[in-house]
Design an enzyme around this catalytic site. Sequence first.
Site: not given
Lengths: 357, 331
Positions: B60, B129
């Site tokens: 990322e 998450h």
Amino acid sequence: MAEVAETTQPLLERATVDELKHYYYQMLLLRRFEERAGEMYVKAKIGGYCHLNLGEEATIVGLMAALTPDDYIFTNYREHGYIIARGVPPGPVMAELFGKETGVSGGRGGSMHLFDRKTNFMGGYAIVGGQVPLAVGAAYALRYQNKPGVVVAQMGDGTTNIGAFYESLNLAKLWKCPVLFFIVNNGYGMGTSVEAGSSEPDLWKKGASFRIYGERVDGTDVLAVRDVVRRLRARAEAEGEPAIIDAVSFRFRGHSVIDSDRYRDPEAVRRGRELYDPIRKFATLLLEHGVIDDAWLKAVTERVEREVQEAIDFANNSPDPKFEDLYKYMYATPVPNTPTTEDAIRAVKINHGEFDV
Amino acid sequence: MPVITYRQALNDTLGEELARDPNVLLMGEEIGVFQGSYRVTEGLLAEFGPKRVVDTPIAEEGFVGVAIGAAMLGLRPVVEIMTINFILVAIDQIVNHAAKIHYMFGGQVSVPLVIRTPSGGTGQLAATHSQSFENWFAYCPGLKVVAPATPYDAKGLLRAAIRDDDPVIFIESLALYDTKGEVPEDDDYVLPIGIADVKRPGTDVTVVSYSRMTAVALQVAQRMEQEGISVEVVDLRSLRPLDRPTIIESVKKTNRAVVIAEDWYSYGVTAEIAATIQEEAFDYLDAPVYRVAGLEVPLPYAKELSAASKPNANNLIYAIRQVMRGTKRMR
Ligand SMILES: Cc1ncc(C[n+]2csc(CCOP(=O)(O)OP(=O)(O)O)c2C)c(N)n1
Ligand SMILES: [Mg+2]
């Protein structure tokens, strides 16, 4: 400084007299610019952090000599010399260090954040390693748009230990980006030596697991740097092959102007400055070959002295950015509900104690 | 107007923008061959090919940085971050570069970049998450942050984001992807960034919300009507810039405000809205502003514990009844 093998090719086969003289002039200009910037910092004309290129002049001039106008350059915060050697006059560079409206970044960036659109100098970046993925992205765009040119990702030795560097190597190779990872190996990241920070101190080898070719060069030899950049640049442009260049030099002073360099032995530093001074070495070489004489040296020294003084005068005489322009560059596409000129003026007035409540 | 899902609205818009401008390209993990972790990019690789729809490795920081650098040279990358939880490894590139480059370099270059990512929790995804980090980006000058709640807004704001020359963080929601609504077919349909929307007019209390919480607020507003309470729902749509005038205008009319968001209570989006109301509509308030937000724990996995930690319709109903009575928030 790590040792690097030298070429045996005769000097005048490698460059014309004019080129050699120009390189010398540029190196001297960077040297004087940085020495005077250091003085201006001590006089509080320059604020923040200020990192000088002293000792790295041949690395910079050699790199720029090999690039074309199509190429793009992303650097770290130690970048005054790069933007000047790329062709930006010293005046607007000094003005940026002084925080003036006429500075290359409009006084919004400072020493660590120089930028010049016209010469594709895409900025100095002050988060270690941050510029490296950006440079790969620029190379990606060149490839995407089928344009000529390559991108230089300049960085220091210490920067080869951060994650962004490794992700960049992987993406550059994977996506065939024409980018040169150009490591200015001055032996130290602040006070941490290459050996103390890198498990592989041969930095040019760090591309091995990405199948990226690397090479070490004497960063105090302007022609050696130019030649290796030319070679690897051509390959990057033609084949989309990234490469690592590990240009070794000796840092003349502390990490930044305010660093007293206590972690290095003063005697070793004194000796290093004598042994690895790229400008003195180059002058000796040019004199030996009769390319220049003492009168030329005297004249070029005077010219550089004058030009740097003019840059300082330009910076001194330039206006500060206006308070009402505080929010001027917030967004490229204006949107509602953002602060206005009037907001800026009101806030600054209060900050200055100009109120009567 | 055709009725389509939020996911379809995004998918259509991405396809249309790819077709319109050759400099638009999509980048992200699993967006091509895999067709998108949440199928937002489904079919686009087949239609536009690998040059325009780029599968990235799991890096990322690297590929967000690459997208910023490419944007500086004129490309218009639309990056997908699989969920907002994974954006943290790229936050340096977003905050220190995307947000700074235009200003810090005196306006010489811009960063026309969109980062799309779903935020918030659903389906027992547990602590790492289920987070809502949009406030971290809304905090940062130089970025634009939008968070559409409906397919209509999703289309109009995604178009605006892609055509905008600044970095835009585009917040989606897993729980909204399958929701349906009307979407204009007009090629020129774009919504302005920085403008909130009164999704439902009312007179007794203002509920300020965005993204999935707007859907919750609209359901609750309907129920409240049966209790005789008229709820006005202000959907922020844009977190930066924040449309303070629309919030204030509503509160001045209703004299009561509840703010709801999925992120954690302390220092969250609700705090910013409550502070704004206090500053600009203090004299109009008949009750303290009530904040509804996530409970402050690393979200537990166990089904019941997990659900109890996220704000829902009950929390909002409770809050509305409290402000209607003028009582203080009970911790
Ligand atoms: C991510 C990050 N960590 C730490 C710093 C502080 N810092 C600034 S320069 C520097 C050393 C970098 O060394 P090197 O890459 O060798 O470059 P040099 O200064 O020698 O040119 C450090 C640690 C920073 N700017 N960014
Ligand atoms: Mg170094």
